[in-house]
Design a protein around this motif. Structure first.
Motif, PDB file in Angstrom:
ATOM      1  N   PHE A   1      -6.521  34.206 -27.065  1.00  0.00           N
ATOM      2  CA  PHE A   1      -5.552  32.822 -27.385  1.00  0.00           C
ATOM      3  C   PHE A   1      -4.954  32.207 -26.896  1.00  0.00           C
ATOM      4  N   ALA A   2      -5.537  30.930 -27.286  1.00  0.00           N
ATOM      5  CA  ALA A   2      -5.165  29.520 -26.635  1.00  0.00           C
ATOM      6  C   ALA A   2      -3.575  29.254 -26.448  1.00  0.00           C
ATOM      7  N   ASP A   3      -2.626  29.837 -27.087  1.00  0.00           N
ATOM      8  CA  ASP A   3      -1.249  30.155 -26.721  1.00  0.00           C
ATOM      9  C   ASP A   3      -0.813  30.550 -27.733  1.00  0.00           C
ATOM     10  N   ALA A   4       1.207  30.179 -28.298  1.00  0.00           N
ATOM     11  CA  ALA A   4       1.536  32.188 -28.501  1.00  0.00           C
ATOM     12  C   ALA A   4       1.370  31.861 -29.853  1.00  0.00           C
ATOM     13  N   ARG A   5       1.143  29.815 -30.400  1.00  0.00           N
ATOM     14  CA  ARG A   5       0.939  30.178 -32.184  1.00  0.00           C
ATOM     15  C   ARG A   5       0.036  30.702 -32.020  1.00  0.00           C
ATOM     16  N   ALA A   6      -1.075  31.004 -31.373  1.00  0.00           N
ATOM     17  CA  ALA A   6      -1.992  32.047 -32.626  1.00  0.00           C
ATOM     18  C   ALA A   6      -2.001  33.239 -32.109  1.00  0.00           C
ATOM     19  N   LEU A   7      -1.192  33.537 -30.944  1.00  0.00           N
ATOM     20  CA  LEU A   7      -0.922  35.359 -31.158  1.00  0.00           C
ATOM     21  C   LEU A   7      -0.215  35.372 -32.898  1.00  0.00           C
ATOM     22  N   LYS A   8       0.916  34.520 -32.349  1.00  0.00           N
ATOM     23  CA  LYS A   8       2.435  34.774 -33.585  1.00  0.00           C
ATOM     24  C   LYS A   8       1.120  34.809 -34.736  1.00  0.00           C
ATOM     25  N   ALA A   9       0.012  34.123 -35.523  1.00  0.00           N
ATOM     26  CA  ALA A   9      -1.074  33.364 -36.124  1.00  0.00           C
ATOM     27  C   ALA A   9      -1.403  35.627 -37.039  1.00  0.00           C
ATOM     28  N   PHE A  10      -1.863  35.413 -35.450  1.00  0.00           N
ATOM     29  CA  PHE A  10      -3.005  37.374 -35.280  1.00  0.00           C
ATOM     30  C   PHE A  10      -2.258  38.662 -36.200  1.00  0.00           C
ATOM     31  N   ALA A  11      -0.727  38.234 -35.784  1.00  0.00           N
ATOM     32  CA  ALA A  11      -0.122  39.312 -35.806  1.00  0.00           C
ATOM     33  C   ALA A  11       1.075  39.608 -36.811  1.00  0.00           C
ATOM     34  N   GLY A  12       1.140  37.874 -38.046  1.00  0.00           N
ATOM     35  CA  GLY A  12       1.507  38.053 -39.030  1.00  0.00           C
ATOM     36  C   GLY A  12       3.126  37.727 -39.540  1.00  0.00           C
ATOM     37  N   ALA A  13       3.040  37.648 -37.608  1.00  0.00           N
ATOM     38  CA  ALA A  13       5.175  36.908 -37.981  1.00  0.00           C
ATOM     39  C   ALA A  13       4.795  35.817 -37.904  1.00  0.00           C
ATOM     40  N   ALA A  14       3.344  34.726 -38.023  1.00  0.00           N
ATOM     41  CA  ALA A  14       3.989  33.173 -38.219  1.00  0.00           C
ATOM     42  C   ALA A  14       3.535  32.770 -39.553  1.00  0.00           C
ATOM     43  N   PRO A  15       4.286  32.263 -40.219  1.00  0.00           N
ATOM     44  CA  PRO A  15       4.635  31.809 -41.648  1.00  0.00           C
ATOM     45  C   PRO A  15       3.921  31.359 -41.974  1.00  0.00           C
ATOM     46  N   VAL A  16       2.825  31.032 -43.606  1.00  0.00           N
ATOM     47  CA  VAL A  16       2.262  29.909 -44.072  1.00  0.00           C
ATOM     48  C   VAL A  16       3.104  29.147 -44.855  1.00  0.00           C
ATOM     49  N   THR A  17       2.766  27.844 -44.524  1.00  0.00           N
ATOM     50  CA  THR A  17       2.511  26.804 -45.371  1.00  0.00           C
ATOM     51  C   THR A  17       2.089  25.828 -46.604  1.00  0.00           C
ATOM     52  N   ARG A  18       2.453  26.489 -47.871  1.00  0.00           N
ATOM     53  CA  ARG A  18       1.645  25.559 -48.883  1.00  0.00           C
ATOM     54  C   ARG A  18       1.953  24.313 -49.162  1.00  0.00           C
ATOM     55  N   ALA A  19       1.328  23.217 -49.020  1.00  0.00           N
ATOM     56  CA  ALA A  19       1.835  21.372 -49.361  1.00  0.00           C
ATOM     57  C   ALA A  19       0.668  20.872 -50.831  1.00  0.00           C
ATOM     58  N   SER A  20       1.665  20.375 -51.376  1.00  0.00           N
ATOM     59  CA  SER A  20       0.736  19.507 -51.825  1.00  0.00           C
ATOM     60  C   SER A  20       1.570  18.754 -53.153  1.00  0.00           C
ATOM     61  N   GLY A  21       1.318  17.104 -52.548  1.00  0.00           N
ATOM     62  CA  GLY A  21       2.207  16.355 -53.195  1.00  0.00           C
ATOM     63  C   GLY A  21       3.925  16.229 -52.844  1.00  0.00           C
ATOM     64  N   ARG A  22       3.928  16.495 -53.617  1.00  0.00           N
ATOM     65  CA  ARG A  22       5.978  16.695 -53.245  1.00  0.00           C
ATOM     66  C   ARG A  22       5.999  18.622 -53.561  1.00  0.00           C
ATOM     67  N   SER A  23       5.290  18.992 -53.259  1.00  0.00           N
ATOM     68  CA  SER A  23       5.852  20.938 -53.564  1.00  0.00           C
ATOM     69  C   SER A  23       5.604  21.702 -51.989  1.00  0.00           C
ATOM     70  N   THR A  24       6.298  22.157 -51.697  1.00  0.00           N
ATOM     71  CA  THR A  24       6.094  22.511 -50.486  1.00  0.00           C
ATOM     72  C   THR A  24       6.819  24.290 -50.619  1.00  0.00           C
ATOM     73  N   PHE A  25       5.392  25.088 -49.671  1.00  0.00           N
ATOM     74  CA  PHE A  25       5.715  26.764 -50.222  1.00  0.00           C
ATOM     75  C   PHE A  25       5.531  27.261 -48.491  1.00  0.00           C
ATOM     76  N   VAL A  26       6.738  28.099 -48.325  1.00  0.00           N
ATOM     77  CA  VAL A  26       6.560  28.611 -46.693  1.00  0.00           C
ATOM     78  C   VAL A  26       6.723  29.860 -47.323  1.00  0.00           C
ATOM     79  N   HIS A  27       5.619  30.969 -46.793  1.00  0.00           N
ATOM     80  CA  HIS A  27       5.902  32.084 -47.272  1.00  0.00           C
ATOM     81  C   HIS A  27       5.364  32.984 -46.189  1.00  0.00           C
ATOM     82  N   ALA A  28       5.087  34.015 -46.256  1.00  0.00           N
ATOM     83  CA  ALA A  28       4.754  35.111 -45.542  1.00  0.00           C
ATOM     84  C   ALA A  28       2.688  35.495 -45.087  1.00  0.00           C
ATOM     85  N   ARG A  29       2.703  35.425 -43.971  1.00  0.00           N
ATOM     86  CA  ARG A  29       1.416  35.571 -44.054  1.00  0.00           C
ATOM     87  C   ARG A  29       0.666  36.634 -44.697  1.00  0.00           C
ATOM     88  N   ARG A  30      -0.277  36.858 -45.181  1.00  0.00           N
ATOM     89  CA  ARG A  30      -0.942  38.076 -45.479  1.00  0.00           C
ATOM     90  C   ARG A  30      -2.376  38.631 -45.180  1.00  0.00           C
TER      91      ARG A  30
END
Length: 411
Positions: free
Chosen positions: A301-330
């Motif tokens: 893992f290059a950094d701690a963020r990569a490990l967090k994404a691998f474990a599903g602890a880091a959230p996922v951000t979906r942004a399009s235009g003016r809408s932004t939605f942050v949810h748990a990683r599946r």
């Protein structure tokens, strides 16, 4: 050049492409030692730099992958979902064949190698620990499934047993005492025929040493309580089904005991074991699971963020235009995510720093699961630092006080 392998149960299709994507070799090999030898010959024939021809395949397990890694080849395990997306790049008709998939895998490395990661260079010690931990986790899930089936079956014809073991006492349906008694008396009539002396003998056989007579008296009173019952033939048939489930549960519990002993030995012998166990909430069981999934290749893992994404602890951000939605990683490592929930809960109960952080998250409006997931995210960052630097966890370094604000002169 790059190589792609479309694996199957009986055979594997191999494709080697050059720098322009043209297939310069395509062949089908068997899923045996001769097939592996032929694959290594193909790689040597087309390898201009002696070992630099990389291989893409859709799995990270199996004897073929083990043979390639033992031969010193760099193997990329490509997600099958990603392969299906790449397939549409070459055929809009959605045509598919094994040889075509092998070519697609080879071209994935040719065009987008930097977007994928090779299999980590873990030691054999960690790979063996991973097999043991995953087997133990699977057995634990099977144990829960069988226990739930036993509970549902008992409620259908023997509810007194559920009340006796789960509501009235400290036993659970998967406990040795419960399994021993249900194997000896699997129907209400058989349980009612047990005397207190016989119940005490069964409890001692299950390993109970204290309070045996009092527990036998309590169970005897539950088994003699009036309750609804099935017709005798139906009740006997359900008893046979129950004994079969109890035997399965016995086998799973015996396997778990053996696996836990082996995991304890392997985890304590690994040099990363003391570092992981220094973190609050991580004992042998959870620490071994995390070590097995993270591995001991500290460059994975290059950094701690990569490990967090691998474990599903880091959230996922979906942004399009003016809408932004942050949810748990599946998309995550489900085994590590399951261990992370228990880890965060244990840290809250046994460490004041993590308890204070949990209370702060709850006060900020987070729900229980959300607060634990955010704690798991923070804890993984600290664990990554400890594993990368080889330092033991220390709360003073993990929770450094904020520097005092610099006073500014009044206007």
């Amino acid at each position: 050049m790059s190589c792609g392998i479309d694996w199957a149960q009986d055979h594997h299709d191999v494709a080697v492409v050059d720098g322009q994507g043209a297939v310069i070799h395509a062949e089908r090999i068997g899923n045996d030692a001769a097939g592996l030898a032929r694959l290594l010959e193909i790689l040597c024939e087309h390898d201009p730099h002696d070992g630099r021809l990389e291989v893409a395949i859709e799995t990270s397990r199996g004897l073929l992958v083990a043979g390639l890694r033992a031969a010193g080849r760099t193997v990329f395990a490509i997600n099958p979902l990603a392969v299906s997306r790449y397939r549409d790049r070459y055929r809009s008709s959605r045509g598919k064949s094994d040889a075509f998939d092998a070519m697609v895998l080879a071209n994935i490395l040719r065009t987008d190698r930097d977007a994928h990661r090779p299999l980590p260079n873990d030691s054999e010690q960690v790979r063996a620990l991973q097999v043991l931990c995953r087997a133990q986790q699977d057995a634990t899930w099977d144990k829960i499934t069988i226990t739930n089936r036993i509970r549902a079956l008992l409620k259908a014809y023997f509810p007194g047993a559920v009340a006796a073991f789960e509501r009235g006492g400290k036993h659970r349906l998967e406990s040795p005492s419960c399994r021993t008694i249900l194997a000896a008396a699997s129907t209400p009539r058989e349980a009612a025929a047990l005397t207190e002396r016989r119940l005490a003998a069964l409890l001692r056989k299950a390993g109970r040493k204290r309070g045996v007579d009092a527990e036998a008296t309590r169970l005897h009173s539950y088994f003699h309580t009036e309750q609804m019952s099935q017709p005798a033939p139906v009740e006997q048939a359900m008893g046979v089904a129950l004994r079969g489930l109890v035997r399965q549960l016995d086998a799973i519990c015996d396997a778990l005991a053996e696996l836990e002993a082996l995991i304890d030995t392997a985890y304590r012998a690994h040099p990363d074991g003391p570092i992981i166990s220094s973190v609050p909430g991580l004992g042998v069981a959870l620490g071994a699971r995390l070590l097995a999934e993270i591995g001991d290749d500290h460059t994975r893992f290059a950094d701690a963020r990569a490990l967090k994404a691998f474990a599903g602890a880091a959230p996922v951000t979906r942004a399009s235009g003016r809408s932004t939605f942050v949810h748990a990683r599946r998309a995550k490592n489900n085994r590590m995510a399951a261990a992370g929930y228990v880890w965060a809960l244990a840290a809250v109960r046994h460490d004041p720093h993590w308890e204070a952080r949990y209370r702060a998250r709850r006060a900020a409006g987070d729900r229980h699961v959300t607060a634990l997931r955010k704690m798991f995210n923070s804890m993984l960052g600290k664990l990554h630092h400890c594993l990368t630097t080889g330092e033991l966890y220390h709360p003073d370094d993990a929770f450094r006080p904020l520097a005092p604000a610099i006073a500014t002169p009044a206007a």
